[in-house]
Design a protein around this motif. Structure first.
Motif, short mmCIF file in Angstrom:
data_model
loop_
_atom_site.label_atom_id
_atom_site.label_comp_id
_atom_site.label_asym_id
_atom_site.label_seq_id
_atom_site.Cartn_x
_atom_site.Cartn_y
_atom_site.Cartn_z
N GLY A 17 31.38 31.03 23.90
CA GLY A 17 30.96 32.07 22.71
C GLY A 17 31.52 31.97 21.92
O GLY A 17 32.77 31.14 22.04
N ARG A 18 31.45 32.33 20.64
CA ARG A 18 32.37 33.27 20.01
C ARG A 18 33.89 33.34 19.94
O ARG A 18 33.86 34.16 20.98
CB ARG A 18 31.78 33.94 18.94
N SER A 19 34.12 33.02 19.03
CA SER A 19 35.83 33.94 19.18
C SER A 19 35.62 35.13 19.06
O SER A 19 35.56 35.93 18.84
CB SER A 19 37.07 33.53 17.73
N ASN A 20 36.52 35.61 20.43
CA ASN A 20 36.75 37.24 20.04
C ASN A 20 35.59 37.70 21.09
O ASN A 20 35.48 39.37 21.07
CB ASN A 20 36.91 37.75 19.15
N VAL A 21 34.38 36.59 21.66
CA VAL A 21 33.25 37.55 22.10
C VAL A 21 33.99 38.60 23.54
O VAL A 21 33.42 39.38 24.16
CB VAL A 21 32.10 36.73 22.31
N GLY A 22 35.03 37.69 24.13
CA GLY A 22 35.17 38.94 25.69
C GLY A 22 35.34 37.18 26.88
O GLY A 22 34.94 37.98 27.51
N LYS A 23 35.27 36.52 26.08
CA LYS A 23 35.63 35.46 27.64
C LYS A 23 36.48 35.09 28.16
O LYS A 23 36.27 35.97 29.62
CB LYS A 23 35.47 33.66 26.73
N SER A 24 37.85 35.60 27.86
CA SER A 24 39.17 35.67 28.98
C SER A 24 39.19 37.57 29.32
O SER A 24 39.14 37.84 30.66
CB SER A 24 39.88 35.86 28.20
N SER A 25 38.48 38.02 28.78
CA SER A 25 38.56 38.86 29.50
C SER A 25 37.63 39.62 30.36
O SER A 25 37.70 40.05 31.91
CB SER A 25 37.90 40.16 28.23
N LEU A 26 36.24 38.77 30.55
CA LEU A 26 35.43 38.70 31.67
C LEU A 26 36.74 37.89 32.77
O LEU A 26 35.69 38.09 34.16
CB LEU A 26 34.36 38.17 31.18
N ILE A 27 36.66 36.95 32.33
CA ILE A 27 36.94 36.30 33.48
C ILE A 27 38.55 36.96 34.20
O ILE A 27 38.42 36.99 35.31
CB ILE A 27 37.94 34.91 33.17
N ARG A 28 38.87 37.82 32.95
CA ARG A 28 40.31 38.65 33.62
C ARG A 28 39.80 40.14 34.74
O ARG A 28 40.10 40.08 36.28
CB ARG A 28 41.12 39.20 32.30
N ALA A 29 38.76 39.92 34.24
CA ALA A 29 37.89 41.27 34.98
C ALA A 29 36.59 40.38 36.40
O ALA A 29 37.09 41.53 37.59
CB ALA A 29 36.85 41.94 34.31
N LEU A 30 36.44 39.60 36.51
CA LEU A 30 36.19 38.19 37.62
C LEU A 30 37.53 38.34 38.27
O LEU A 30 37.43 38.64 39.49
CB LEU A 30 35.20 37.20 36.79
N PHE A 31 39.37 37.98 37.69
CA PHE A 31 39.42 38.46 38.53
C PHE A 31 40.23 39.23 38.72
O PHE A 31 41.99 39.24 39.14
CB PHE A 31 40.23 37.09 38.41
N SER A 32 40.24 40.51 38.95
CA SER A 32 40.63 41.50 39.17
C SER A 32 41.46 42.54 40.08
O SER A 32 41.48 42.82 40.20
CB SER A 32 40.69 43.27 38.33
N LEU A 33 40.68 41.76 41.00
CA LEU A 33 41.28 41.61 42.70
C LEU A 33 42.46 40.46 43.87
O LEU A 33 42.25 40.18 44.26
CB LEU A 33 39.75 41.60 43.71
N ALA A 34 42.77 39.74 42.51
CA ALA A 34 43.69 38.47 42.35
C ALA A 34 44.73 38.88 41.79
O ALA A 34 44.85 38.07 40.52
CB ALA A 34 42.67 37.10 42.40
N PRO A 35 45.61 40.16 40.98
CA PRO A 35 46.61 40.16 39.80
C PRO A 35 47.00 39.32 39.64
O PRO A 35 47.30 39.47 38.82
CB PRO A 35 47.04 41.97 40.58
N LYS A 94 41.58 27.84 40.01
CA LYS A 94 40.94 27.51 41.15
C LYS A 94 41.12 28.83 42.02
O LYS A 94 41.72 29.30 42.71
CB LYS A 94 41.74 26.46 41.69
N VAL A 95 39.15 28.37 42.33
CA VAL A 95 39.34 29.60 43.76
C VAL A 95 39.37 29.79 44.55
O VAL A 95 37.91 28.18 45.55
CB VAL A 95 37.77 30.27 43.29
N LEU A 129 35.33 36.06 48.08
CA LEU A 129 35.57 34.87 47.68
C LEU A 129 36.15 34.95 45.99
O LEU A 129 37.49 34.36 45.78
CB LEU A 129 34.07 34.01 46.52
N PHE A 130 36.47 36.51 45.40
CA PHE A 130 37.38 36.66 44.13
C PHE A 130 38.61 37.40 44.56
O PHE A 130 39.32 37.64 43.73
CB PHE A 130 36.65 36.66 43.22
N ARG A 131 38.85 38.00 45.72
CA ARG A 131 39.63 38.04 46.17
C ARG A 131 40.67 37.29 47.04
O ARG A 131 40.05 37.03 47.89
CB ARG A 131 38.96 39.65 47.37
N SER A 132 41.73 37.66 46.35
CA SER A 132 42.72 35.93 46.75
C SER A 132 43.37 36.72 48.38
O SER A 132 43.54 37.98 48.05
CB SER A 132 44.24 36.02 46.16
N GLY A 133 43.93 36.30 49.38
CA GLY A 133 44.52 36.45 50.00
C GLY A 133 45.18 35.17 50.63
O GLY A 133 45.23 34.43 50.30
#
Ligand SMILES: Nc1nc2c(ncn2[C@@H]2O[C@H](COP(=O)(O)OP(=O)(O)OP(=O)(O)O)[C@@H](O)[C@H]2O)c(=O)[nH]1
Ligand SMILES: [Mg+2]
Length: 278
Positions: free
Chosen positions: A103-121, A141-142, A70-74
């Motif tokens: 979550g708190r500023s800087n806690v890593g929200k965007s980084s986690l989302i970036r990691a989740l979407f790493s197969l959709a570069p 949108k996935v 699901l997290f791999r675009s194609g």
């Protein structure tokens, strides 16, 4: 369900361990540490410690693979940034099941989302060392399956209209299936996290806690924070899923499991698969 295969457009390569196929090449103990980081801690706990909540959500390989697809675009399965909003009337129509990350500023929200979407570069998710970087609600949108929202952080340098923006979103967004509340794995629960928890509890919103940046915490500190939060969740919350999720967006630990949990809570994984164990 569509299972899109193949990588995104040529260009940015996926980081190592972004795909399960890479993780499966590791030896067993390292594999467990990446896929189930919470279980990896189990053996360091005192005998008699209640570890039942560690294994509530323990999908098997098939479920993990199905979620990864699901997290791999194609072709025929685009993963896109949709829009940013500061007000609810600017949010996209609530057509698909949705999850959000707060979550708190800087806690890593965007980084986690970036990691989740790493197969959709092709999907760009901005992260920054400077707290208060994400200033709007960013919708992704996935395919035709679900939407995911990156929220501005609370606490230090949060946008002025944060409270109004996020509170209104949480209260009004009827397609919201689960809120991921990110807590820094090094510092544990802070005062502002307790305020967010009170708000989620008051609104009756189902949520799950995620401990971030676990690559930065010593094992002892991580164990202390995990046990403290687990106890707090058990004693003082109603709406929080009893299993904590641990992630490092740098080392990719816990990311595969969160992909799977997102697929599960948005109704994209048959329940039997989510319950099967490895
Ligand atoms: N070591 C380590 N650093 C991380 C991790 N996740 C995020 N960071 C770093 O933490 C900083 C903040 O990350 P962001 O993802 O932008 O944090 P955010 O929660 O989106 O912050 P705001 O948008 O300001 O609310 C960046 O410097 C990231 O590189 C992690 O898992 N491990
Ligand atoms: Mg951000």
């Amino acid at each position: 369900m569509l299972l899109a295969r193949g990588g995104g457009p040529a260009g940015r390569a996926s980081p190592p361990l972004a795909a399960l196929s890479q993780v499966l090449r590791l030896e067993r103990s390292r594999r467990t540490a990446i896929v189930f980081p919470l279980q990896k801690l189990e053996r360091y706990l005192a005998p008699g410690t209640d570890t039942a909540p560690f294994r509530l959500f323990q999908p098997g390989l098939a479920a993990l693979q199905r979620s990864e697809a699901l997290f791999r675009s194609g072709r025929g399965h685009p993963i896109d940034y949709v829009s940013s909003a500061v007000r609810m009337d600017h949010a996209p129509p609530p057509a698909l099941p949705e999850v959000c990350f707060i979550g708190r500023s800087n806690v890593g929200k965007s980084s986690l989302i970036r990691a989740l979407f790493s197969l959709a570069p092709e999907v760009e998710v901005r992260v920054s060392k400077t707290p208060g970087h994400t200033k709007k609600m960013n919708f992704f949108k996935v395919g035709k399956y679900f939407t995911l929202v990156d929220m501005p952080g609370y606490g230090y340098r949060s946008p002025q209209d944060f409270v109004e923006m996020v509170e209104t979103y949480l209260q009004e967004r009827h397609n919201l299936k689960r809120t991921f509340l990110l807590v820094d794995g090094v510092v544990g629960l802070q005062k502002t996290d307790h305020i967010a928890i009170e708000m989620l509890e008051e609104f009756g919103i189902p949520y799950v806690m995620v401990l971030t940046k676990i690559d930065r915490a010593s094992r002892g500190l991580l164990l202390k924070n995990v046990l403290e939060i687990q106890e707090f969740v058990k004693e003082s919350t109603q709406g929080c899923f009893p299993q904590l999720f641990l992630v490092s967006s740098v080392q990719f630990s816990g990311v595969h499991l969160i992909r799977c949990f997102v697929a599960h809570v948005t109704g994209n994984l048959p329940t039997v698969e989510a319950e099967k164990t490895c």
